[in-house]
Design a protein around this motif. Sequence first.
Motif, PDB file in Angstrom:
ATOM      1  N   ASP A   1      31.502 104.857  15.193  1.00  0.00           N
ATOM      2  CA  ASP A   1      31.998 103.657  14.535  1.00  0.00           C
ATOM      3  C   ASP A   1      33.153 104.027  13.611  1.00  0.00           C
ATOM      4  O   ASP A   1      33.123 105.073  12.939  1.00  0.00           O
ATOM      5  CB  ASP A   1      30.849 103.025  13.726  1.00  0.00           C
ATOM      6  CG  ASP A   1      31.289 101.853  12.902  1.00  0.00           C
ATOM      7  OD1 ASP A   1      31.843 100.898  13.478  1.00  0.00           O
ATOM      8  OD2 ASP A   1      31.095 101.897  11.677  1.00  0.00           O
ATOM      9  N   GLU A   2      34.168 103.190  13.567  1.00  0.00           N
ATOM     10  CA  GLU A   2      35.342 103.489  12.731  1.00  0.00           C
ATOM     11  C   GLU A   2      34.999 103.608  11.253  1.00  0.00           C
ATOM     12  O   GLU A   2      35.694 104.285  10.504  1.00  0.00           O
ATOM     13  CB  GLU A   2      36.445 102.456  12.953  1.00  0.00           C
ATOM     14  CG  GLU A   2      36.105 101.062  12.500  1.00  0.00           C
ATOM     15  CD  GLU A   2      37.206 100.048  12.786  1.00  0.00           C
ATOM     16  OE1 GLU A   2      37.267  99.058  12.040  1.00  0.00           O
ATOM     17  OE2 GLU A   2      37.989 100.236  13.725  1.00  0.00           O
ATOM     18  N   ASP A   3      33.900 102.974  10.828  1.00  0.00           N
ATOM     19  CA  ASP A   3      33.457 103.075   9.438  1.00  0.00           C
ATOM     20  C   ASP A   3      32.337 104.108   9.266  1.00  0.00           C
ATOM     21  O   ASP A   3      31.692 104.149   8.215  1.00  0.00           O
ATOM     22  CB  ASP A   3      32.978 101.718   8.933  1.00  0.00           C
ATOM     23  CG  ASP A   3      34.118 100.717   8.857  1.00  0.00           C
ATOM     24  OD1 ASP A   3      35.247 101.112   8.496  1.00  0.00           O
ATOM     25  OD2 ASP A   3      33.885  99.530   9.182  1.00  0.00           O
TER      26      ASP A   3
ATOM     27  N   ARG B   1      33.381 112.521   5.984  1.00  0.00           N
ATOM     28  CA  ARG B   1      32.773 111.194   6.146  1.00  0.00           C
ATOM     29  C   ARG B   1      31.522 111.252   7.015  1.00  0.00           C
ATOM     30  O   ARG B   1      30.630 110.425   6.874  1.00  0.00           O
ATOM     31  CB  ARG B   1      33.776 110.208   6.760  1.00  0.00           C
ATOM     32  CG  ARG B   1      34.888 109.825   5.801  1.00  0.00           C
ATOM     33  CD  ARG B   1      35.825 108.827   6.428  1.00  0.00           C
ATOM     34  NE  ARG B   1      35.171 107.528   6.589  1.00  0.00           N
ATOM     35  CZ  ARG B   1      35.664 106.547   7.323  1.00  0.00           C
ATOM     36  NH1 ARG B   1      36.794 106.694   7.971  1.00  0.00           N
ATOM     37  NH2 ARG B   1      35.025 105.404   7.424  1.00  0.00           N
TER      38      ARG B   1
ATOM     39  N   GLN C   1      29.348 104.226  10.562  1.00  0.00           N
ATOM     40  CA  GLN C   1      28.045 103.595  10.326  1.00  0.00           C
ATOM     41  C   GLN C   1      27.058 103.834  11.460  1.00  0.00           C
ATOM     42  O   GLN C   1      25.863 103.678  11.276  1.00  0.00           O
ATOM     43  CB  GLN C   1      28.225 102.093  10.089  1.00  0.00           C
ATOM     44  CG  GLN C   1      28.987 101.791   8.807  1.00  0.00           C
ATOM     45  CD  GLN C   1      28.329 102.429   7.593  1.00  0.00           C
ATOM     46  OE1 GLN C   1      27.195 102.103   7.260  1.00  0.00           O
ATOM     47  NE2 GLN C   1      29.035 103.336   6.935  1.00  0.00           N
TER      48      GLN C   1
END
Length: 182
Positions: free
Chosen positions: A126-128, A40, A130
């Motif tokens: 950031d957890e996403d 990711r 981003q």
Amino acid sequence: MRKLLVILSVVTAFSGLNTGCKTTQTTVDTTTINELDLDRYLGKWYEIARYDHSFERDLVGVTATYSYRDDGKIKVVNAGFKNSLDGKYNEAIGKAKQPNPEKAPGKLKVSFFWIFYADYFILELDEDYQWVLIGSSSDKYLWILSRTPQLEKETLNDILSKAEERGYNTSKLIWVEQKTQI
């Protein structure tokens, strides 16, 4: 024997002077994230802000792109433009590795020159995936990266607060000009 004593005395004196000259030392919290999904994390990041340093001086439109190499390390491509978004394009290609992915997934090592590696610490993520706050074992380096060329003000303020809580002087950040997203 007398020469050896003189040499030891001089070395001791200079080492004492060296430590005695340090008046204040800024201490920052360089604790890294506990989990990292490298798949990711890979891809393109835009540099939002950074501390000034010689290897990126006067660069704008800076990006960092990460991808896997055949040897399992990470290919790092840092790119930007000299002085303006229409300036001379500069690119540096390096490599990164995770020395201890199980115990310290947020501590990477990056090299742009032969076998010499520098710390690349993922301090906040950031957890996403981003945005990310990057530092090192020193308080001399700090970066804010984002998946987009600009961040919302609220998000940016949150990142700055996190950096300040860690002891970083955010007033030293250089804000990197980026092309607006189309």
